[in-house]
Design an enzyme around this catalytic site. Structure first.
Site, PDB file in Angstrom:
ATOM      1  N   CYS A  52      13.236  -0.588   3.600  1.00 41.75           N
ATOM      2  CA  CYS A  52      12.889  -1.880   4.225  1.00 41.75           C
ATOM      3  C   CYS A  52      13.913  -2.225   5.308  1.00 41.75           C
ATOM      4  O   CYS A  52      15.113  -2.243   5.048  1.00 41.75           O
ATOM      5  CB  CYS A  52      12.856  -2.971   3.159  1.00 41.75           C
ATOM      6  SG  CYS A  52      12.764  -4.632   3.842  1.00 41.75           S
ATOM      7  N   CYS A  55      16.012  -5.531   4.232  1.00 40.37           N
ATOM      8  CA  CYS A  55      16.898  -5.596   3.070  1.00 40.37           C
ATOM      9  C   CYS A  55      18.370  -5.478   3.497  1.00 40.37           C
ATOM     10  O   CYS A  55      18.683  -4.844   4.503  1.00 40.37           O
ATOM     11  CB  CYS A  55      16.555  -4.474   2.087  1.00 40.37           C
ATOM     12  SG  CYS A  55      15.265  -4.901   0.901  1.00 40.37           S
ATOM     13  N   HIS A 117      14.018  -8.403  -1.979  1.00 36.32           N
ATOM     14  CA  HIS A 117      12.822  -7.836  -1.362  1.00 36.32           C
ATOM     15  C   HIS A 117      11.537  -8.333  -2.026  1.00 36.32           C
ATOM     16  O   HIS A 117      10.480  -8.391  -1.404  1.00 36.32           O
ATOM     17  CB  HIS A 117      12.906  -6.302  -1.462  1.00 36.32           C
ATOM     18  CG  HIS A 117      11.837  -5.573  -0.751  1.00 36.32           C
ATOM     19  ND1 HIS A 117      11.811  -5.422   0.624  1.00 36.32           N
ATOM     20  CD2 HIS A 117      10.724  -4.938  -1.212  1.00 36.32           C
ATOM     21  CE1 HIS A 117      10.740  -4.708   0.971  1.00 36.32           C
ATOM     22  NE2 HIS A 117      10.061  -4.416  -0.123  1.00 36.32           N
ATOM     23  N   ASN A 157       3.712 -14.967   8.502  1.00 34.92           N
ATOM     24  CA  ASN A 157       2.486 -14.262   8.150  1.00 34.92           C
ATOM     25  C   ASN A 157       2.722 -13.652   6.792  1.00 34.92           C
ATOM     26  O   ASN A 157       3.660 -12.894   6.602  1.00 34.92           O
ATOM     27  CB  ASN A 157       2.192 -13.121   9.139  1.00 34.92           C
ATOM     28  CG  ASN A 157       1.754 -13.658  10.476  1.00 34.92           C
ATOM     29  OD1 ASN A 157       1.138 -14.703  10.571  1.00 34.92           O
ATOM     30  ND2 ASN A 157       2.068 -12.919  11.537  1.00 34.92           N
ATOM     31  N   SER A 165       3.132  -6.308   7.427  1.00 32.82           N
ATOM     32  CA  SER A 165       3.264  -5.010   6.786  1.00 32.82           C
ATOM     33  C   SER A 165       4.459  -4.961   5.841  1.00 32.82           C
ATOM     34  O   SER A 165       4.550  -4.097   4.987  1.00 32.82           O
ATOM     35  CB  SER A 165       3.399  -3.930   7.855  1.00 32.82           C
ATOM     36  OG  SER A 165       4.416  -4.301   8.753  1.00 32.82           O
ATOM     37  N   HIS A 168       8.959  -8.138   2.370  1.00 32.26           N
ATOM     38  CA  HIS A 168      10.239  -8.857   2.296  1.00 32.26           C
ATOM     39  C   HIS A 168      10.041 -10.284   2.833  1.00 32.26           C
ATOM     40  O   HIS A 168       9.517 -10.453   3.925  1.00 32.26           O
ATOM     41  CB  HIS A 168      11.307  -8.114   3.114  1.00 32.26           C
ATOM     42  CG  HIS A 168      12.693  -8.545   2.768  1.00 32.26           C
ATOM     43  ND1 HIS A 168      13.595  -7.719   2.135  1.00 32.26           N
ATOM     44  CD2 HIS A 168      13.316  -9.730   2.933  1.00 32.26           C
ATOM     45  CE1 HIS A 168      14.719  -8.380   1.941  1.00 32.26           C
ATOM     46  NE2 HIS A 168      14.570  -9.602   2.414  1.00 32.26           N
ATOM     47  N   GLN A 172       9.094 -15.522  11.464  1.00 29.76           N
ATOM     48  CA  GLN A 172       9.498 -15.226  12.832  1.00 29.76           C
ATOM     49  C   GLN A 172       9.641 -16.513  13.624  1.00 29.76           C
ATOM     50  O   GLN A 172       8.996 -17.510  13.330  1.00 29.76           O
ATOM     51  CB  GLN A 172       8.456 -14.343  13.504  1.00 29.76           C
ATOM     52  CG  GLN A 172       8.260 -13.025  12.782  1.00 29.76           C
ATOM     53  CD  GLN A 172       7.380 -12.090  13.581  1.00 29.76           C
ATOM     54  OE1 GLN A 172       7.641 -11.812  14.745  1.00 29.76           O
ATOM     55  NE2 GLN A 172       6.315 -11.628  12.965  1.00 29.76           N
TER      56      GLN A 172
HETATM   57 ZN    ZN Z   1      13.364  -5.746   1.927  1.00 27.83          ZN
END
Ligand code: ZN
Ligand code: ZN
Ligand code: ZN
Length: 349
Positions: A52, A55, A117, A157, A165, A168, A172
């Site tokens: 990720c 993370c 996460h 989102n 996608s 986590h 924005q």
């Molecule tokens: Zn993450």
């Protein structure tokens, strides 16, 4: 308010914030559906994902390593759609505003809500969400103070259905030089209302909704969540500050905690509505940061979730693309279902 005549018959409702009409066709909810059935993926169970890019301690695509952060983490988007310091040029081919373009300066940031996460807003503690509210307020003030930034749009989102996608928990911030189309419409409507009536559009609307009660989902001392009379999305929610405030900055610590509380309660109700990890796009609409006082602007947030049932999504196609937004069941019914949903967070989502 007498809605009896509208309950079962097709009618249209005015969105006073944008001036758009929404077509409400209650009977259409009874139609058989043979279309796409969605499978909604739940949140992940892993608290840390080495792959990720959000993370703590992980390497992002541009080679920058995330710090080992312990609460929230903000960084400028590595692939930002908006960039500061771009040359200011514009064209108007032929001089009749038919082929017009302008450079647009700005910046895009990412706000990680938590190092974990696997968390989502409903699964975070009140204190943790209040920490995120502090970040939003700081970013709004900080970005808004930049000369090239006249609007700060924050949005989350959630879920693959909304194009997110990465599970986590994050949102924005797109901040730019001009006021984008939706806030611009709301700006013009709120200013026109104030000129005409000498009062605030959303303060007056709040009074109507407090009296009616039927579209209120939940509330606390500082915020009220309701399905707006003109809701276009099946379970759309409008979150309004009970007191007139143009943006985040004037909120006291207890008001910030109240904002965290209402966010946690609304998103928990969403998950419990269909017993699923409920996808949505949500975002805040604070006043523009163009240096004007904006007494007409009333701070609020919109939730636009696509689901109309656990596995059925609303598609924005056909009539909606070509003519006007449309919904099947009434906003009053949506509010009732959200009121009936529990505010107790379940472990499985
Ligand atoms: Zn993450
Ligand atoms: Zn107001
Ligand atoms: Zn708005």
């Amino acid at each position: 308010m007498d809605l009896e005549h509208f309950d079962r018959l097709t009618h249209r409702r005015l969105n006073p914030l944008t001036g758009e009409w929404v077509l409400v066709s209650p009977k259409r909810a009874e139609r058989p559906w043979q279309g796409q059935v969605e499978s909604v993926t739940g949140p992940t169970a892993v608290t840390y994902d080495p792959a990720c890019y959000l993370c703590p301690g992980n390497l992002r695509a541009n080679g920058v390593r995330n710090p080992d952060y312990g609460s929230t983490f903000v960084f400028t988007n590595d692939f930002a759609s908006l960039e500061p310091d771009i040359p200011q040029r514009s064209i108007d081919e032929g001089g009749r505003a038919l082929v017009v373009a302008e450079n647009e300066a700005g910046t895009c940031k990412v706000v990680c809500f938590s190092p974990r996460h696997d968390l989502t807003l409903p699964r975070m503690s009140l204190k943790e969400i209040a920490g995120v509210v502090d970040v939003w307020a700081d970013e709004y003030v900080g970005l808004g103070a930049l000369p090239c930034i006249n609007y700060v749009q924050m949005f989350e989102n959630r879920g693959e259905m909304m194009g997110c996608s990465n599970p986590h928990p994050h949102c924005q911030i797109w901040a730019n030089q001009t006021i984008p189309s939706q806030p611009r419409l709301e700006q013009d409507s709120q200013a026109a209302y104030r000129n005409r009536h000498g009062s605030c559009l959303l303060c007056d609307y709040l009074q109507v909704e407090r009296r009616a009660g039927i579209r209120i989902v939940c509330k606390n001392d500082s915020f009220l969540a309701l399905v707006p009379f003109w809701a276009a999305w099946p379970f759309e929610v409008l979150l309004i500050s009970q007191k007139h405030s143009r943006d985040f900055a004037p909120f006291t610590p207890s008001e910030r905690t109240a904002l965290a509380d209402i966010l946690k309660r609304v998103t928990t109700r969403y998950d419990n509505l269909f017993g699923t990890y409920f996808p949505y796009s949500m975002g805040f609409h604070p006043a523009p940061t163009d240096g004007e006082p904006h007494p007409e602007w009333h701070f609020h947030a919109h939730f636009y979730p696509p689901l109309r049932a656990a596995t059925l999504r609303k598609f924005v196609v056909g009539y909606e693309l070509l003519a006007a937004p449309q919904r099947d069941f009434t906003p009053e019914l949506a509010a009732r279902k959200l009121r009936e949903a529990s505010e107790v967070q379940q472990d499985r989502f």
